[in-house]
Design a protein around this motif. Structure first.
Motif, short mmCIF file in Angstrom:
data_model
loop_
_atom_site.label_atom_id
_atom_site.label_comp_id
_atom_site.label_asym_id
_atom_site.label_seq_id
_atom_site.Cartn_x
_atom_site.Cartn_y
_atom_site.Cartn_z
N LEU A 100 46.81 69.11 5.26
CA LEU A 100 47.15 70.31 4.24
C LEU A 100 48.77 69.92 3.93
O LEU A 100 48.99 70.23 2.71
N GLY A 101 49.34 69.23 4.72
CA GLY A 101 50.67 69.10 4.25
C GLY A 101 50.96 68.21 3.37
O GLY A 101 51.73 68.14 2.53
N GLN A 102 49.92 67.11 3.49
CA GLN A 102 50.09 65.95 2.47
C GLN A 102 49.57 66.39 1.25
O GLN A 102 50.02 65.86 0.14
N LEU A 103 48.53 67.28 1.40
CA LEU A 103 48.11 67.90 -0.15
C LEU A 103 48.89 68.70 -0.82
O LEU A 103 49.25 68.44 -2.12
N ILE A 104 49.72 69.80 -0.01
CA ILE A 104 50.75 70.54 -0.56
C ILE A 104 51.94 69.66 -1.29
O ILE A 104 52.63 69.97 -2.41
N ALA A 105 52.30 68.75 -0.51
CA ALA A 105 53.47 67.70 -0.91
C ALA A 105 53.28 66.75 -2.21
O ALA A 105 53.96 66.19 -2.53
N ARG A 106 51.81 66.70 -2.54
CA ARG A 106 51.42 65.96 -3.66
C ARG A 106 52.16 66.44 -4.88
O ARG A 106 52.52 65.69 -5.86
N GLU A 107 52.43 67.78 -4.99
CA GLU A 107 52.99 68.35 -6.14
C GLU A 107 54.58 68.14 -5.94
O GLU A 107 55.04 68.83 -5.22
N PRO A 108 55.13 67.47 -6.49
CA PRO A 108 56.68 66.97 -6.23
C PRO A 108 57.45 68.39 -6.49
O PRO A 108 58.73 68.22 -5.68
N SER A 109 57.24 69.27 -7.11
CA SER A 109 58.14 70.36 -7.27
C SER A 109 58.31 71.40 -6.14
O SER A 109 59.03 72.30 -5.99
N THR A 110 57.11 70.98 -5.21
CA THR A 110 56.81 72.06 -3.74
C THR A 110 58.09 71.95 -3.05
O THR A 110 58.45 70.69 -2.90
N THR A 111 58.94 72.98 -2.85
CA THR A 111 59.98 73.21 -1.87
C THR A 111 59.68 73.89 -0.66
O THR A 111 60.48 73.73 0.45
N GLY A 112 58.65 74.66 -0.39
CA GLY A 112 58.38 75.65 0.73
C GLY A 112 56.92 76.13 0.38
O GLY A 112 56.24 76.14 -0.42
N CYS A 113 56.43 77.01 1.32
CA CYS A 113 55.32 77.38 1.29
C CYS A 113 55.33 78.99 2.25
O CYS A 113 56.05 79.09 3.12
N LEU A 114 54.44 79.96 2.00
CA LEU A 114 53.97 80.70 2.83
C LEU A 114 52.59 80.43 3.40
O LEU A 114 51.52 80.10 2.59
N LEU A 115 52.10 80.67 4.65
CA LEU A 115 50.96 80.67 5.31
C LEU A 115 50.29 82.05 5.56
O LEU A 115 51.27 82.71 6.20
#
Length: 455
Positions: free
Chosen positions: A137-152
């Motif tokens: 899941l971390g790798q999937l979210i990190a594919r978008e280069p603009s991502t800086t953080g997240c809410l689970l």
């Protein structure tokens, strides 16, 4: 506690592979308000004005975050781990997968996993499985280069242990997943557990002692934000577990007609092939309409052959000329097709076409045409036979997969395999889904599909 963000309607819904699948390789009032702005990518908002693209919404409650999630995914998630990515001050990608099986069982008092956790904590096997899930899941979210953080957000529908034990179990799982996200450079800013319509905070980055525990949540569909994001109520009361059932033909017995070989068609009947492809282009270029009886045989005949079916996908993703020129460049169409169509192979189109089939072309697909393909396939499936039905169902699976809705794609796949167990396209798609692979289109802001803006 949560912060001000801007909306990017990019989403993903993936079936997470289990260990047995691997060999196959699938409050109160908030002190701050949240800014949500409508910034869709690519062609997802084909008919929206520039004003619509810059409109901003204020968000200040968890219900509104859940409304955003529901409107973005296209359904209300249940029994899910949902991840809302942040891009600086923007809400970005939404990813949903099934609630980790270990956590699901630890939240039920009558399971061995629940008793084991209470006595000894998490097991080594569970730890390894959760680490792998967090990595994926971390790798999937990190594919978008603009991502800086997240809410689970952990959405649990079956909780029979005490609130204290539920928080302990979910908190342990959350810590392991968050650590894997951190290895990918993604900060988990907050984590929520929601069960029995109550909100529990597992992690608040801004506070040490969180007082927002056990607050009763309102209905996300009753918020003004939901009304703005989904004015037609397309996602209202639609649960992720209530998938659409495909309508198959009454019987998939062999038909009495002869199915021409692809060689005979391409070499000896190129005019027939072009007529079929032009018929598909006409269907996908116009809005919803009734399917003419005289056209059914032609449309179904096209889908009996992998080469022509791939060409139809190219027509849906781009246009007729791109599809033909791409097929010629890839050597999958004959010279007779080139002469008759007066088109030549173009390697750029060939690359786009190949990427289209894999859901990863740099060229952004035309999501309105793909939505038209979906409508036509739903019309054709009940009229199909053993030669064409598997291909029609396969296209519907492919559409949901490239949209990023892996759970729906997998549900469609399970239905289709019962009717067409030998269809090669369905077998290929099953391998992709069982691995938990996600189409690259769904991981890029500029190319992701958003169901809130689907035709």
């Amino acid at each position: 506690m949560f912060h001000a963000w801007v909306m990017r309607p990019e989403h993903n819904d993936q079936p997470v592979p289990t260990s047995k699948d691997r060999p196959v390789i699938d409050p109160g009032e908030a002190s701050q308000r949240y800014a949500l702005a409508n910034e869709p990518g690519g062609n997802a908002l084909g008919n929206d004005s520039k004003h619509e693209l810059t409109r901003r919404h204020r968000v200040g409650t968890p219900e509104e975050i859940l409304a955003y999630v529901q409107a973005t995914l296209g359904f209300r998630p249940t029994h899910s781990l949902t991840i809302v990515a942040f891009a600086d001050r923007q809400l970005s990608t939404v990813v949903r997968c099934d609630l980790p099986d270990a956590l699901h069982k630890m939240l039920q008092s009558d399971t061995l996993e629940s008793v084991t956790f209470l006595d000894f904590g998490i097991t080594e096997t569970q730890e390894l499985q959760l680490m792998e899930l967090g990595k994926q899941l971390g790798q999937l979210i990190a594919r978008e280069p603009s991502t800086t953080g997240c809410l689970l957000v952990y959405l649990a529908t079956e909780v029979s242990v005490s609130d204290h034990q539920a928080l302990a179990a979910t908190g342990t799982v959350n810590a392991m997943l968050s650590a894997q996200f951190g290895l990918q450079g993604i900060l988990v800013e907050e984590s929520w557990l929601i069960h029995h319509h109550q909100l529990w905070h597992l992690r608040c980055a801004s506070t040490i002692d969180c007082e927002i525990q056990g607050d009763v949540l309102g209905d996300p569909e009753s918020t003004d934000l939901f009304q703005r994001l989904d004015p037609e109520g397309k996602t209202r009361q639609r649960s992720g577990t209530a998938m659409e059932k495909l309508v198959f033909p009454l019987a998939s017995q062999p038909s009495s007609r002869d199915v021409s070989s692809i060689y005979d068609l391409l070499e000896q009947r190129p005019k027939v092939v072009l007529n079929w492809l032009q018929r598909w282009d006409e269907r996908l270029s116009h809005g919803p309409s009734m399917l003419h009886t005289d056209h059914v045989a032609e449309l179904l005949s096209t889908l009996e052959h992998p080469e022509l079916r791939d060409a139809v996908l190219g027509i849906a993703c781009f246009d007729l000329n791109t599809s033909i020129q791409g097929m010629l460049a890839l050597g999958r169409f004959s010279d007779e097709i080139a002469v008759l169509s007066r088109l030549q192979g173009d390697m750029r189109d060939g690359t786009d076409l190949k990427g289209c089939l894999l859901g990863q072309s740099e060229r952004i697909p035309d999501w309105q045409r793909i939505a038209a393909l979906e409508r036509v396939c739903h019309q054709l499936l009940p009229l199909s036979d053993h030669a064409s039905g598997g291909g029609v169902a396969g296209l519907l699976v492919w559409i949901e997969w490239v949209r990023g809705r892996g759970s729906i794609a997998l549900d469609y796949l399970r239905q289709a395999r019962k009717h067409f167990p030998r269809e090669r396209l369905l077998i290929l798609l099953e391998n992709v889904l069982r691995q938990g692979k996600v189409a690259a289109w769904a991981t890029r802001t500029e190319s992701a599909w958003s169901p809130r803006h689907a035709a």
